[in-house]
Design a protein around this motif. Structure first.
Motif, mmCIF file in Angstrom:
data_model
loop_
_atom_site.group_PDB
_atom_site.id
_atom_site.type_symbol
_atom_site.label_atom_id
_atom_site.label_comp_id
_atom_site.label_asym_id
_atom_site.label_seq_id
_atom_site.Cartn_x
_atom_site.Cartn_y
_atom_site.Cartn_z
ATOM 1 N N ASP A 174 0.779 -1.256 0.116
ATOM 2 C CA ASP A 174 -0.028 0.020 0.020
ATOM 3 C C ASP A 174 0.905 1.445 0.001
ATOM 4 N N GLU A 175 2.182 1.326 -0.144
ATOM 5 C CA GLU A 175 3.144 2.482 -0.476
ATOM 6 C C GLU A 175 2.529 3.234 -1.612
ATOM 7 N N PRO A 176 2.542 4.481 -1.427
ATOM 8 C CA PRO A 176 1.995 5.270 -2.448
ATOM 9 C C PRO A 176 3.202 5.468 -3.622
ATOM 10 N N MET A 177 3.067 5.400 -4.767
ATOM 11 C CA MET A 177 3.906 5.777 -6.005
ATOM 12 C C MET A 177 3.742 6.990 -6.679
ATOM 13 N N GLY A 185 1.433 12.927 -22.614
ATOM 14 C CA GLY A 185 0.572 11.796 -22.509
ATOM 15 C C GLY A 185 1.450 10.593 -21.964
ATOM 16 N N LEU A 186 2.600 10.762 -21.836
ATOM 17 C CA LEU A 186 3.562 9.591 -21.400
ATOM 18 C C LEU A 186 3.911 9.522 -19.621
ATOM 19 N N LEU A 187 3.868 8.492 -19.123
ATOM 20 C CA LEU A 187 3.977 8.493 -17.763
ATOM 21 C C LEU A 187 5.275 7.910 -17.363
ATOM 22 N N ALA A 188 5.847 8.406 -16.275
ATOM 23 C CA ALA A 188 7.086 7.656 -15.508
ATOM 24 C C ALA A 188 6.523 7.495 -13.947
ATOM 25 N N ARG A 189 7.262 6.511 -13.395
ATOM 26 C CA ARG A 189 6.819 6.313 -12.083
ATOM 27 C C ARG A 189 8.070 6.285 -11.246
ATOM 28 N N LEU A 190 8.218 6.751 -9.886
ATOM 29 C CA LEU A 190 8.971 6.407 -8.854
ATOM 30 C C LEU A 190 8.355 5.923 -7.825
ATOM 31 N N GLU A 191 9.151 4.887 -7.345
ATOM 32 C CA GLU A 191 8.739 4.022 -6.080
ATOM 33 C C GLU A 191 9.721 4.272 -4.938
ATOM 34 N N PRO A 192 8.980 4.518 -3.634
ATOM 35 C CA PRO A 192 9.857 4.442 -2.584
ATOM 36 C C PRO A 192 10.656 3.341 -2.220
ATOM 37 N N PRO A 194 12.050 1.276 1.259
ATOM 38 C CA PRO A 194 11.868 1.215 2.857
ATOM 39 C C PRO A 194 13.136 1.773 3.414
ATOM 40 N N ASN A 195 12.791 2.699 4.423
ATOM 41 C CA ASN A 195 13.994 3.390 5.102
ATOM 42 C C ASN A 195 15.102 4.136 4.374
ATOM 43 N N ARG A 196 14.631 4.182 3.165
ATOM 44 C CA ARG A 196 15.782 5.178 2.263
ATOM 45 C C ARG A 196 15.182 6.404 1.827
ATOM 46 N N THR A 197 14.085 6.365 1.421
ATOM 47 C CA THR A 197 13.261 7.742 0.970
ATOM 48 C C THR A 197 12.238 8.365 1.832
ATOM 49 N N GLU A 198 12.355 9.578 1.668
ATOM 50 C CA GLU A 198 11.156 10.302 2.345
ATOM 51 C C GLU A 198 10.192 10.824 1.090
ATOM 52 N N LYS A 199 8.793 11.021 1.710
ATOM 53 C CA LYS A 199 8.043 11.196 0.566
ATOM 54 C C LYS A 199 8.282 12.528 -0.216
ATOM 55 N N ALA A 200 8.727 13.335 0.398
ATOM 56 C CA ALA A 200 9.393 14.565 -0.406
ATOM 57 C C ALA A 200 10.286 14.621 -1.164
ATOM 58 N N ASP A 201 11.346 13.190 -1.199
ATOM 59 C CA ASP A 201 12.186 13.199 -2.104
ATOM 60 C C ASP A 201 11.838 12.779 -3.595
ATOM 61 N N LEU A 202 10.585 11.994 -3.831
ATOM 62 C CA LEU A 202 10.239 11.644 -4.820
ATOM 63 C C LEU A 202 10.056 12.673 -6.050
ATOM 64 N N PRO A 203 9.196 13.711 -5.757
ATOM 65 C CA PRO A 203 8.906 14.816 -6.423
ATOM 66 C C PRO A 203 10.189 15.708 -6.819
ATOM 67 N N ARG A 204 11.138 15.764 -5.993
ATOM 68 C CA ARG A 204 12.434 16.306 -6.212
ATOM 69 C C ARG A 204 13.204 15.692 -7.195
ATOM 70 N N ILE A 205 13.203 14.467 -7.073
ATOM 71 C CA ILE A 205 14.044 13.350 -8.169
ATOM 72 C C ILE A 205 13.322 13.894 -9.479
ATOM 73 N N ALA A 206 11.870 13.674 -9.445
ATOM 74 C CA ALA A 206 11.055 14.012 -10.814
ATOM 75 C C ALA A 206 11.264 15.321 -11.330
ATOM 76 N N GLU A 207 11.603 16.067 -10.420
ATOM 77 C CA GLU A 207 11.673 17.669 -10.937
ATOM 78 C C GLU A 207 13.085 17.637 -11.815
ATOM 79 N N ALA A 208 14.148 17.178 -11.489
ATOM 80 C CA ALA A 208 15.435 16.719 -11.889
ATOM 81 C C ALA A 208 15.553 16.127 -13.227
ATOM 82 N N PHE A 209 14.569 15.032 -13.471
ATOM 83 C CA PHE A 209 14.547 14.355 -14.463
ATOM 84 C C PHE A 209 14.568 15.107 -15.697
ATOM 85 N N ARG A 210 15.397 14.790 -16.899
ATOM 86 C CA ARG A 210 15.042 15.320 -18.190
ATOM 87 C C ARG A 210 15.075 14.306 -19.354
ATOM 88 N N LEU A 211 14.011 14.323 -20.305
ATOM 89 C CA LEU A 211 14.179 13.323 -21.182
ATOM 90 C C LEU A 211 15.492 13.330 -22.109
#
Length: 357
Positions: A174-177, A185-192, A194-211
């Motif tokens: 039940d961990e959120p993705m 129209g194309l999606l990417a997914r980041l999964e947390p 356990p014990n290594r990521t905070e919820k706030a980390d994932l949007p920050r990683i997504a912000e830095a992603f470049r196609l």
């Protein structure tokens, strides 16, 4: 027979049977296609004319200032219906929020996958956390609404982003993705992890992603023979496992009928097991004779590359004769020189590759 990478990804990707979802909460993958546009620039000359009675006309052309061309946009190629499904990657390594996202080293008929490792940690501490879905794949198809919770958040680089929490009644976790549109129209997914990521980390990683420009995934060999009833579904180029995996047509026919190209386990368990050709570091105590082929209940193998690697061909549902024939059909490149490797789509017979439905 499964690779560690395959098991990790199956655990991450497979769950309940594909289910319908609310059309308002799901993106239609693969809509539209960006086309490259070259920006043209016209340089105008400024002409000064001095006129005087009885004096010839004088014309002076000003020096044009150099103009920097507009950048050519990175595009995602949408294969035509009936074309072979390409095994490509669409990102490059980067660091963000205290993590290093590696170059993708795994791809299947749905997506490419990149490992994420905390900066300063060794690779085994990482996890396959970034999944970049290709055109025509709807990764939300098996998450029903309203059982699954979708929470819209601020856009990522101007495109839709949201958290998705699976329905615990239909998913094993039940961990959120975190999902976002990396292109129209194309999606990417980041999964947390356990014990290594905070919820706030994932949007920050997504912000830095470049196609990044599409790159073919490569492997250090070519395969000359695969049984006719088996189709290529995944490939890996990682140091620990470089190989290609095949599924029986009974499985792939189920897989390709679903919007997310995932089959459900009840049907999977009734179909023949997978087959593979893999290159791995030589285990201690292995016979170093490259001419010797050793066969067990579910595979045949031999050493290659001057005894540095073990090449395996196998599958629970295949006979020893098929294992040997697959193994003998392999032509090796230099495993330690990626410049000699072959794209996955060229390394496997076209007859054993799946096509865009």
């Amino acid at each position: 027979m499964r690779s560690d990478m395959g098991e990790l990804l199956d655990e991450a990707a497979q769950g309940a049977p594909p289910l319908r979802h609310d059309a308002d909460s799901v993106l239609r993958a693969g809509r539209g296609r960006k086309r490259r546009r070259n920006a043209g620039w016209a340089i105008a000359a400024v002409v000064a004319v001095t006129a005087a009675i009885g004096v010839p006309q004088l014309v002076r052309r000003e020096q044009a200032h150099p103009v920097t061309p507009a950048p050519v946009p990175t595009v995602v190629t949408t294969p035509a219906r009936g074309a072979v499904i390409p095994f490509v990657t669409r990102s490059q390594s980067f660091e963000a929020a205290g993590y290093r996202v590696e170059n993708p080293e795994f791809a299947d008929v749905r997506a490419s996958v990149a490992w994420i490792t905390p900066v300063g940690w060794e690779r085994p501490a990482g996890w396959p956390g970034l999944t970049i879905y290709g055109p025509g794949v709807d990764p939300l198809a098996r998450f029903p609404a309203p059982g699954a919770t979708i929470i819209e958040v601020a856009p990522i680089n101007g495109r839709r982003a949201f958290w998705l929490k699976p329905d615990p009644r239909s998913e094993s976790r039940d961990e959120p993705m975190f999902f976002w549109e990396y292109a129209d129209g194309l999606l990417a997914r980041l999964e947390p992890s356990p014990n290594r990521t905070e919820k706030a980390d994932l949007p920050r990683i997504a912000e830095a992603f470049r196609l990044a420009p599409e790159q073919a995934l490569t492997v250090p060999f070519r395969v000359g023979y695969v049984p006719a009833a088996w189709s290529l579904t995944e490939a890996s180029s990682s140091a620990s496992y470089r190989g290609v995996r095949f599924e029986h047509v009974k499985r792939t026919s189920l897989r390709m009928k679903t919007p997310d190209r995932v089959y459900d386990r009840p049907n999977m368990d009734k179909t023949p097991s997978d087959a593979l050709i893999a290159l791995e570091p030589v285990p201690a105590g292995t016979d170093p004779d490259p001419a010797k082929v050793t066969c067990g209940p579910h595979e045949c193998h031999r050493v290659v590359a001057d005894g540095r690697y073990l090449l395996r061909a196998g599958g629970i549902s295949l006979s020893e004769a098929e294992h040997r024939r697959m193994l003998e059909s392999v032509t090796m490149a230099d495993p330690d020189d990626r410049a000699t490797w072959t794209s996955v789509n060229e390394a496997v017979p076209e007859a054993n590759q799946l096509r865009v439905p």
